[in-house]
Design an enzyme around this catalytic site. Structure first.
Site, mmCIF file in Angstrom:
data_model
loop_
_atom_site.group_PDB
_atom_site.id
_atom_site.type_symbol
_atom_site.label_atom_id
_atom_site.label_comp_id
_atom_site.label_asym_id
_atom_site.label_seq_id
_atom_site.Cartn_x
_atom_site.Cartn_y
_atom_site.Cartn_z
ATOM 1 N N ASN A 272 2.047 8.663 7.820
ATOM 2 C CA ASN A 272 1.457 7.566 8.585
ATOM 3 C C ASN A 272 2.413 6.380 8.480
ATOM 4 O OD1 ASN A 272 -0.060 5.462 9.586
ATOM 5 N ND2 ASN A 272 -1.548 5.431 7.910
ATOM 6 N N TRP A 273 3.113 6.118 9.580
ATOM 7 C CA TRP A 273 4.156 5.087 9.532
ATOM 8 C C TRP A 273 3.599 3.677 9.691
ATOM 9 C CZ3 TRP A 273 8.358 7.744 13.151
ATOM 10 C CH2 TRP A 273 8.778 8.932 12.536
ATOM 11 N N LYS A 274 2.338 3.542 9.973
ATOM 12 C CA LYS A 274 1.682 2.236 10.113
ATOM 13 C C LYS A 274 2.443 1.338 11.099
ATOM 14 C CE LYS A 274 -0.108 2.912 5.514
ATOM 15 N NZ LYS A 274 -0.691 2.326 4.321
ATOM 16 N N HIS B 94 -9.036 5.089 9.018
ATOM 17 C CA HIS B 94 -8.155 4.672 7.910
ATOM 18 C C HIS B 94 -8.722 3.405 7.276
ATOM 19 C CE1 HIS B 94 -4.661 3.239 5.716
ATOM 20 N NE2 HIS B 94 -4.208 4.475 5.785
ATOM 21 N N GLU C 253 -7.413 0.772 6.226
ATOM 22 C CA GLU C 253 -6.896 -0.499 6.744
ATOM 23 C C GLU C 253 -7.624 -0.883 8.025
ATOM 24 O OE1 GLU C 253 -2.750 0.587 6.701
ATOM 25 O OE2 GLU C 253 -2.761 0.497 4.522
ATOM 26 N N GLU D 190 -8.933 9.172 0.734
ATOM 27 C CA GLU D 190 -7.959 8.146 0.390
ATOM 28 C C GLU D 190 -8.666 7.001 -0.337
ATOM 29 O OE1 GLU D 190 -4.284 8.341 3.029
ATOM 30 O OE2 GLU D 190 -5.701 7.072 4.065
ATOM 31 N N GLY E 145 -0.991 2.200 -0.993
ATOM 32 C CA GLY E 145 0.063 1.185 -0.985
ATOM 33 C C GLY E 145 0.148 0.381 -2.266
ATOM 34 N N SER F 269 -0.532 6.493 -2.444
ATOM 35 C CA SER F 269 0.671 6.418 -3.271
ATOM 36 C C SER F 269 1.214 7.793 -3.665
ATOM 37 C CB SER F 269 0.414 5.547 -4.513
ATOM 38 O OG SER F 269 0.077 4.227 -4.112
ATOM 39 N N GLY G 272 1.740 7.219 3.322
ATOM 40 C CA GLY G 272 2.202 5.994 3.963
ATOM 41 C C GLY G 272 3.646 5.715 3.568
ATOM 42 N N GLY G 273 3.829 4.890 2.530
ATOM 43 C CA GLY G 273 5.153 4.389 2.142
ATOM 44 C C GLY G 273 6.223 5.463 2.047
HETATM 45 C C1 PEP Z 1 -1.988 5.672 3.818
HETATM 46 O O1 PEP Z 1 -1.700 4.693 4.452
HETATM 47 O O2 PEP Z 1 -2.759 6.522 4.325
HETATM 48 C C2 PEP Z 1 -1.412 5.838 2.485
HETATM 49 C C3 PEP Z 1 -1.880 6.792 1.742
HETATM 50 O O3 PEP Z 1 -0.427 4.945 2.126
HETATM 51 P P1 PEP Z 1 0.499 5.031 0.788
HETATM 52 O O4 PEP Z 1 1.018 6.450 0.701
HETATM 53 O O5 PEP Z 1 1.582 4.046 1.023
HETATM 54 O O6 PEP Z 1 -0.384 4.714 -0.364
#
Ligand code: PEP
Length: 266
Positions: free
Chosen positions: A10-12, A102, A104, A175, A181, A219, A240-241
């Site tokens: 997920n590149w956000k 999600h 966010e 999640e 993050g 993470s 994500g990251g």
């Molecule tokens: C996400 O945005 O779904 C996520 C899990 O981010 P990260 O891996 O950066 O925690």
């Protein structure tokens, strides 16, 4: 039965069109080596809407090339909904699945349970598969309410699904909000305990928990992926990251492939 292990990025709100295309190409180019012939592992990437068309040429079925996902979808098919992007628009852009719910979006853009359910119904009706995100906030876990929060999110999203829509096209990603993050990962025991609760809920709802891939997100990095998969209940990741760097994303794909091979050998 063996469940597909999904590794989804997920590149956000990151990367303009050209860097998105370059990252997608790097993932596609490295995919065969990272999968190394393992069966039962598939990969997807979710760029920002405006980069979908630059990324699409580097996407495919999830194995030869990553599947193309969207980070969200509008709840209506079309009409006077300023700023929204509906399922048919995403299908036209070659998107195969949408991430919905999600944390966010739930926390910052008003995606409450009813809206998540509406988006889910619209996505399925419009021909998209869905990655449904659920997860508790830190204070909810600290209060011991984490399981109840997740089950109530699942109930809101799935229990009113129209009978003509196939719930098997929904992949659930657990999640925990406190792990997204933050660099703080759920322990394998915490994640697999929640996955077991989700599977039990799916069984009770007649949705065959044992057949469903359940993902973890929060993470995930190359150095914790193997340990999380080894916990048993986790069938891949929403990342994500670490998905913004082709090498670290592909290293996680390699962990998933190794895990799939060793599970199949058992
Ligand atoms: C996400 O945005 O779904 C996520 C899990 O981010 P990260 O891996 O950066 O925690």
């Amino acid at each position: 039965m063996s469940r597909t292990i999904w590794v989804l990025g997920n590149w956000k709100q990151n990367l303009l069109r050209e860097p998105s295309a370059s990252l997608a190409k790097a993932v596609a180019d490295g995919l065969e080596a990272a999968l190394a012939g393992a069966s039962g592992v598939a990969v997807g990437i979710a760029p920002t809407y405006l980069a979908l068309d630059s990324v699409a040429p580097h996407t495919g079925d999830g194995r030869g090339a990553p599947r193309l996902l969207a980070q969200d979808v509008g709840a209506q098919e079309s009409g006077a909904f300023t700023g929204e992007v509906g399922p048919a628009m995403l299908r036209e852009a070659r998107v195969q699945a949408a991430i919905i719910g999600h944390s966010e979006r739930r926390a910052q853009f008003g995606d409450h349970d009813e809206l998540v359910a509406a988006k889910l119904g619209a996505a399925l009706a419009g021909g998209l598969d869905v990655v449904l995100c659920v997860g508790e906030r830190l204070e909810q876990r600290d209060a011991g309410d984490h399981e109840q929060v997740v089950i109530s999110q699942l109930t809101a999203a799935l229990s009113g699904l129209a009978p003509d829509l196939d719930p098997a096209r929904v992949t659930i990603a657990y999640e925990p909000v406190w792990a997204i993050g933050t660099g703080r990962t759920a322990t394998p025991a915490q994640a697999s305990e929640m996955h077991a609760s989700i599977r039990a809920w799916l069984d009770k709802a007649g949705l065959q928990g044992a057949d469903r891939s359940l993902l973890y997100g929060g993470s995930v990095k190359p150095d914790n992926a193997t340990e999380l998969l080894a916990a048993g209940e986790i069938d891949g990741f929403l990342i994500g990251g670490a998905s913004l760097d082709a090498r670290s994303f592909l290293d996680i794909v390699t962990s998933a492939s190794n895990h799939a091979r060793s599970s199949q050998a058992r």
